[in-house]
Design a protein around this motif. Sequence first.
Motif, PDB file in Angstrom:
ATOM      1  N   CYS A 308       4.923 -13.382 -18.342  1.00 13.86           N
ATOM      2  CA  CYS A 308       6.021 -12.431 -18.590  1.00 13.86           C
ATOM      3  C   CYS A 308       7.364 -13.147 -18.683  1.00 13.86           C
ATOM      4  N   GLY A 311       7.830 -15.057 -21.878  1.00 12.53           N
ATOM      5  CA  GLY A 311       7.890 -14.282 -23.114  1.00 12.53           C
ATOM      6  C   GLY A 311       6.557 -14.059 -23.798  1.00 12.53           C
ATOM      7  N   LYS A 314       4.786  -8.968 -23.436  1.00 15.53           N
ATOM      8  CA  LYS A 314       5.979  -8.208 -23.797  1.00 15.53           C
ATOM      9  C   LYS A 314       6.153  -6.912 -23.011  1.00 15.53           C
ATOM     10  N   ASN A 328      15.790 -11.813 -24.021  1.00 11.00           N
ATOM     11  CA  ASN A 328      14.696 -10.970 -24.485  1.00 11.00           C
ATOM     12  C   ASN A 328      13.448 -11.852 -24.623  1.00 11.00           C
ATOM     13  N   ASN A 329      12.334 -11.259 -25.052  1.00  5.75           N
ATOM     14  CA  ASN A 329      11.091 -12.039 -25.123  1.00  5.75           C
ATOM     15  C   ASN A 329      11.204 -13.230 -26.065  1.00  5.75           C
ATOM     16  N   LYS A 330      11.899 -13.031 -27.183  1.00  4.93           N
ATOM     17  CA  LYS A 330      12.080 -14.120 -28.142  1.00  4.93           C
ATOM     18  C   LYS A 330      12.891 -15.251 -27.521  1.00  4.93           C
ATOM     19  N   ARG A 332      13.110 -15.921 -24.323  1.00  9.32           N
ATOM     20  CA  ARG A 332      12.298 -16.548 -23.277  1.00  9.32           C
ATOM     21  C   ARG A 332      11.348 -17.581 -23.889  1.00  9.32           C
TER      22      ARG A 332
END
Length: 462
Positions: A308, A311, A314, A328-330, A332
């Motif tokens: 998590c 990233g 999600k 954000n995930n991108k 990370r």
Amino acid sequence: MGYVNINDVFCTSKTGYKILKGINLNVEKGECILLMGLSGSGKTSLTKLINGIIPHFEEETDFVGEVLIEGESTRNISQYKISEKVGSIFQNPKSQFFNSDVEGEIVFGLENMGTDPELIKKSLKKTINNLNIDRLLGKNVFSLSSGEKQILAFASIFALNTDIVVLDEPSSNLDMDTIETIKNNIEIFKKEGKTIIVAEHRLYYLKDIIDKAYYIDEGIIKDCFTQEEIKLFNSKKENNLKIRTLSTPKLEVLEKEFNKNDEYLCEDLSYTINGNLIFKDINISLNRGEVLGIIGKNGIGKTSLLKCISGLMKKNTGSVFFNNKLLNNKDRLKNTYLVTQDINSQLFTLSVKEECELNLPEDRLNQVDVVLNRLGLDKYKDKHPMSLSGGQKQRLTIALALLSNKEIIIFDEPTSGLDFKNMIIVSEAIKDLAKKSNKIVIVVSHDYEFLNTVADGIYEMV
């Protein structure tokens, strides 16, 4: 003559690398022996000679000499017949599973041998009762934690009821409670009169079980110790042999308090999959130059947490900040390098050096030899990554992390399969990565001996 005899065995890879050099070993019926020594010393190859993987499956490895089980040469016995006498439990239990349900996996070996159905039922019942694994029944194998999978591997071999049991690093990636269960299971095997051969780096849980310990160095049996002699080892003797401690490790690092002023923050992280809560309200923080150790029992969600914050997963709630910026995930993924437990999934090329040079800018290629030398991998740089031992592969993934240009480096069980010498090398490399390269470093580990050398603070998942 013993029950298992290895007479003047030399084992060589197709490339000419000498793995074992003149091994002579006799194991008596009902005896429990330990194979200890540095990563790559030949312990696993020795177990493969006993269970027949060499020469029946590992065609890239040749051996001369004689390996006898009850007086019969393993060269002349089919693998099917060897498996009736020798049961194997590997470092990664997933590699030996064939069914998706627990009960089916336990009895698979018996069914495969055409055992009478009534005897299979009796064996299943005995296995469940003797190993106390009622809690695993009805579960999907893929839903089990690492510890539960290893316990299932023990159950499948117990049900098979072979006279000889070979174990290769059975405690890897396991928490202290599960290691105690593994210890109890080995004791049950011994009470059943089984002949047991264990290749292992973690030694403390075995010292009251083994009858003898053989120290292997560069493919040669250098010494043999009785149980009484092993129990008299002190830290000086352990350091001279470069083996792990024989005392039960205790965590000495203090808990790291959450501080909103730190450079890297994970706030109120929670993750749910298919309606099942994996973890809730995780709060961790650290600064550049620090190493945070994360501990917790098998199955508590540590690996999911790492995925998590890096990233890879999600559908999580909460926030991750780095230098006051919400990631954000991108973001990370862009900023994080994750070394996973499944090291084979991170190796792609045909040589160790190519693996290190993959995606590396030309102006940084000169760093490869420096890093490989530091981790003791320089002499293997032309070898195929998949030909390395488990511990050598582990060090290679550490090398890849050191060569990455990411700001946040995360390790999931980085000392799996590592001896004391290489544990210290990896520990120093990770500390330097944090302190000299000024990185954010997070380490998930059950290895208290390692965490005591590397971590600045601890976060425990409960």
